[in-house]
Design an enzyme around this catalytic site. Structure first.
Site, PDB file in Angstrom:
ATOM      1  N   ASP A  28       0.830  -1.219   0.000  1.00 34.31           N
ATOM      2  CA  ASP A  28       0.000   0.000   0.000  1.00 34.31           C
ATOM      3  C   ASP A  28       0.859   1.261   0.000  1.00 34.31           C
ATOM      4  OD1 ASP A  28      -2.364   1.380  -0.030  1.00 34.31           O
ATOM      5  OD2 ASP A  28      -2.796   1.130   2.107  1.00 34.31           O
ATOM      6  N   ASN A  30       1.322   3.399  -2.918  1.00 35.03           N
ATOM      7  CA  ASN A  30       1.902   3.804  -4.207  1.00 35.03           C
ATOM      8  C   ASN A  30       1.478   5.224  -4.594  1.00 35.03           C
ATOM      9  OD1 ASN A  30       2.831   1.217  -4.311  1.00 35.03           O
ATOM     10  ND2 ASN A  30       1.533   0.541  -6.002  1.00 35.03           N
ATOM     11  N   ARG A  32       0.364   7.704  -2.657  1.00 30.90           N
ATOM     12  CA  ARG A  32       0.926   8.733  -1.774  1.00 30.90           C
ATOM     13  C   ARG A  32       2.420   8.936  -2.031  1.00 30.90           C
ATOM     14  NH1 ARG A  32      -1.207   5.978   3.371  1.00 30.90           N
ATOM     15  NH2 ARG A  32      -1.723   4.413   1.799  1.00 30.90           N
ATOM     16  N   TRP A  33       3.105   7.857  -2.363  1.00 27.63           N
ATOM     17  CA  TRP A  33       4.534   7.963  -2.705  1.00 27.63           C
ATOM     18  C   TRP A  33       4.698   8.911  -3.899  1.00 27.63           C
ATOM     19  CZ3 TRP A  33       7.370   6.962  -7.131  1.00 27.63           C
ATOM     20  CH2 TRP A  33       8.753   6.828  -6.991  1.00 27.63           C
ATOM     21  N   ARG A  41      -0.189   9.265  -9.871  1.00 30.28           N
ATOM     22  CA  ARG A  41      -0.279   8.037  -9.064  1.00 30.28           C
ATOM     23  C   ARG A  41       0.346   6.837  -9.788  1.00 30.28           C
ATOM     24  NH1 ARG A  41      -3.744   7.425  -4.927  1.00 30.28           N
ATOM     25  NH2 ARG A  41      -4.123   5.282  -5.577  1.00 30.28           N
ATOM     26  N   HIS A  45       2.755   3.287  -8.915  1.00 28.91           N
ATOM     27  CA  HIS A  45       2.482   1.878  -9.236  1.00 28.91           C
ATOM     28  C   HIS A  45       3.674   1.287  -9.993  1.00 28.91           C
ATOM     29  CE1 HIS A  45      -1.472   2.291  -7.671  1.00 28.91           C
ATOM     30  NE2 HIS A  45      -1.962   3.004  -8.666  1.00 28.91           N
ATOM     31  N   TRP A  77     -11.944  -2.062  -8.062  1.00 26.36           N
ATOM     32  CA  TRP A  77     -12.685  -1.731  -9.294  1.00 26.36           C
ATOM     33  C   TRP A  77     -13.369  -0.383  -9.156  1.00 26.36           C
ATOM     34  CZ3 TRP A  77     -11.455  -4.537 -13.343  1.00 26.36           C
ATOM     35  CH2 TRP A  77     -11.102  -5.877 -13.186  1.00 26.36           C
ATOM     36  N   LEU A 139       9.808 -21.218  -4.454  1.00 22.80           N
ATOM     37  CA  LEU A 139       8.865 -20.284  -3.824  1.00 22.80           C
ATOM     38  C   LEU A 139       7.546 -20.276  -4.582  1.00 22.80           C
ATOM     39  CD1 LEU A 139       8.440 -17.669  -1.895  1.00 22.80           C
ATOM     40  CD2 LEU A 139       9.158 -16.372  -3.905  1.00 22.80           C
ATOM     41  N   ARG A 196       1.812  -4.869   6.214  1.00 21.03           N
ATOM     42  CA  ARG A 196       1.133  -3.829   5.438  1.00 21.03           C
ATOM     43  C   ARG A 196       1.996  -2.582   5.466  1.00 21.03           C
ATOM     44  NH1 ARG A 196      -5.097  -2.333   4.485  1.00 21.03           N
ATOM     45  NH2 ARG A 196      -4.743  -0.628   3.030  1.00 21.03           N
ATOM     46  N   ARG A 202      -5.192  -1.776   8.662  1.00 11.67           N
ATOM     47  CA  ARG A 202      -6.432  -2.537   8.466  1.00 11.67           C
ATOM     48  C   ARG A 202      -6.175  -3.654   7.462  1.00 11.67           C
ATOM     49  NH1 ARG A 202      -7.513   2.655   6.658  1.00 11.67           N
ATOM     50  NH2 ARG A 202      -7.098   2.944   4.440  1.00 11.67           N
ATOM     51  N   GLU A 215       0.723 -13.123  12.492  1.00  7.53           N
ATOM     52  CA  GLU A 215       1.333 -11.962  13.151  1.00  7.53           C
ATOM     53  C   GLU A 215       1.298 -10.789  12.178  1.00  7.53           C
ATOM     54  OE1 GLU A 215       2.355 -11.757  16.275  1.00  7.53           O
ATOM     55  OE2 GLU A 215       1.898 -13.866  16.641  1.00  7.53           O
TER      56      GLU A 215
HETATM   57  C1  IPE Z   1      -5.547  -2.704  -0.336  1.00  4.17           C
HETATM   58  O1  IPE Z   1      -5.178  -1.387  -0.490  1.00  4.17           O
HETATM   59  C2  IPE Z   1      -5.561  -3.411  -1.657  1.00  4.17           C
HETATM   60  C3  IPE Z   1      -4.251  -3.618  -2.265  1.00  4.17           C
HETATM   61  C4  IPE Z   1      -3.098  -3.312  -1.746  1.00  4.17           C
HETATM   62  C5  IPE Z   1      -4.276  -4.250  -3.557  1.00  4.17           C
HETATM   63  P1  IPE Z   1      -6.257  -0.226  -0.684  1.00  4.17           P
HETATM   64  O2  IPE Z   1      -5.487   1.032  -0.809  1.00  4.17           O
HETATM   65  O3  IPE Z   1      -7.165  -0.562  -1.778  1.00  4.17           O
HETATM   66  O4  IPE Z   1      -7.060  -0.298   0.676  1.00  4.17           O
HETATM   67  P2  IPE Z   1      -7.917   0.795   1.458  1.00  4.17           P
HETATM   68  O5  IPE Z   1      -8.934   1.308   0.484  1.00  4.17           O
HETATM   69  O6  IPE Z   1      -6.979   1.871   1.878  1.00  4.17           O
HETATM   70  O7  IPE Z   1      -8.493   0.071   2.612  1.00  4.17           O
HETATM   71  C1  IPE Z   2      -1.424   0.234  -3.426  1.00  2.00           C
HETATM   72  O1  IPE Z   2      -1.237   1.597  -3.473  1.00  2.00           O
HETATM   73  C2  IPE Z   2      -1.643  -0.366  -4.792  1.00  2.00           C
HETATM   74  C3  IPE Z   2      -3.011  -0.835  -5.035  1.00  2.00           C
HETATM   75  C4  IPE Z   2      -4.015  -0.787  -4.208  1.00  2.00           C
HETATM   76  C5  IPE Z   2      -3.264  -1.413  -6.341  1.00  2.00           C
HETATM   77  P1  IPE Z   2      -2.455   2.598  -3.525  1.00  2.00           P
HETATM   78  O2  IPE Z   2      -2.827   2.826  -4.947  1.00  2.00           O
HETATM   79  O3  IPE Z   2      -3.546   2.140  -2.651  1.00  2.00           O
HETATM   80  O4  IPE Z   2      -1.789   3.926  -2.955  1.00  2.00           O
HETATM   81  P2  IPE Z   2      -2.414   4.889  -1.865  1.00  2.00           P
HETATM   82  O5  IPE Z   2      -2.862   4.048  -0.705  1.00  2.00           O
HETATM   83  O6  IPE Z   2      -3.549   5.589  -2.515  1.00  2.00           O
HETATM   84  O7  IPE Z   2      -1.299   5.810  -1.492  1.00  2.00           O
HETATM   85 MG    MG Z   3      -4.036   2.383  -0.711  1.00  2.00          MG
END
Ligand code: IPE
Ligand code: IPE
Ligand code: MG
Length: 248
Positions: A28, A30, A32-33, A41, A45, A77, A139, A196, A202, A215
């Site tokens: 998670d 990508n 915000r990075w 965005r 990714h 989606w 793996l 995470r 979450r 864990e």
């Molecule tokens: C969880 O991240 C799904 C994936 C990493 C593929 P999200 O960014 O979609 O989750 P929420 O919306 O913050 O809970």
């Molecule tokens: C995780 O990064 C990648 C996927 C859910 C596919 P996000 O796209 O959720 O990035 P944030 O959480 O918005 O920063």
């Molecule tokens: Mg996210």
């Protein structure tokens, strides 16, 4: 150089007799990075894919047997169409470009989630990759794609009903262990460690059945910054935990 030394020290501190068998990762942060760098965005990714390659390789070398990465949830989606398309495109690119390395590194690819909702091209690439890597042993890389934990459980229940209706099983034979056969992770051990990134705490519908005694380790760094060193830190934290499984 300093970073290199730190990585080596961290690596030395890892107890090789306590390597988790199954690690699951919610990649998670990508977006915000990228935002922090005034980039779209999608740039996050793209950089995230480089960490996937890195973490897959390190996992195999450490002796981890199963690595499950959350690539796309059933809820993702709901994102803008452009972003969804970009993510799907990246997946196709990843599979095509990395197939050779994946085979060379003895990695077996498995997908958790319903691939029928994916584009025919992506579906075909996935099926091809699964077929070409099915004998690999080092793996197992589970890619959770169009995956949702609730969706997985409902799907499993439907399969149980079908088996009961067709006299393939008896209702009495359904228990916590045998139900696992109806999940996408059938025949695999539950995750020992769930990581995470990005500071969110979450599950976001990830492996909700399998994570009952896993864990959890939360890393503050965004996924595109989650390098080998950050990974070692999480493994170390896991190794310091006391797993009781309800016992004493
Ligand atoms: C969880 O991240 C799904 C994936 C990493 C593929 P999200 O960014 O979609 O989750 P929420 O919306 O913050 O809970
Ligand atoms: C995780 O990064 C990648 C996927 C859910 C596919 P996000 O796209 O959720 O990035 P944030 O959480 O918005 O920063
Ligand atoms: Mg996210």
């Amino acid at each position: 150089m300093i970073k290199g030394n730190k990585e080596k020290t961290l690596k030395k501190n890892i107890d090789l007799s306590k390597i988790p068998k199954h690690v699951a990762i919610i990649m998670d942060g990508n977006g915000r990075w990228a935002k922090k760098r005034f980039l779209p965005r999608t740039a996050g990714h793209r950089e995230g894919v480089n960490r996937v390659k890195e973490i897959v390789e390190v996992s195999g070398d450490m002796g981890i047997k199963y690595l499950t990465i959350y690539a796309f949830s059933t809820e993702n989606w709901n994102r803008p169409k452009d972003e969804v398309n970009y993510l799907m495109g990246l997946l196709i690119e990843f599979i095509k470009k990395e197939l050779k390395t994946i085979i060379k590194n003895d990695v077996k690819i498995n997908v958790l989630g319903d691939i029928n909702r994916l584009s025919p091209i992506l579906k075909k690439e996935i099926e091809n990759t699964i077929e070409l890597t099915k004998q690999n042993k080092k793996l197992v890389l589970n890619i959770a794609l169009n995956y949702g934990g609730r969706d997985e459980i409902i799907r499993g229940i439907k399969m149980v009903f079908e088996d009961i209706n067709n006299d393939r099983i008896d209702i009495e034979d359904i228990n916590e262990e045998s139900f696992k056969k109806y999940l996408y992770t059938k025949d695999q051990p539950d995750p020992d460690l769930l990581i995470r990134t990005s500071g969110e705490m979450r599950l976001s519908n990830f492996l909700i059945y399998q994570n009952a005694y896993t864990e959890f380790v939360f890393s503050d760094v965004y996924w595109p910054d989650f390098n080998t060193m950050e990974y070692y830190k999480c493994i170390k934290e896991y190794q310091n935990r006391n797993r009781r499984f309800g016992g004493l």
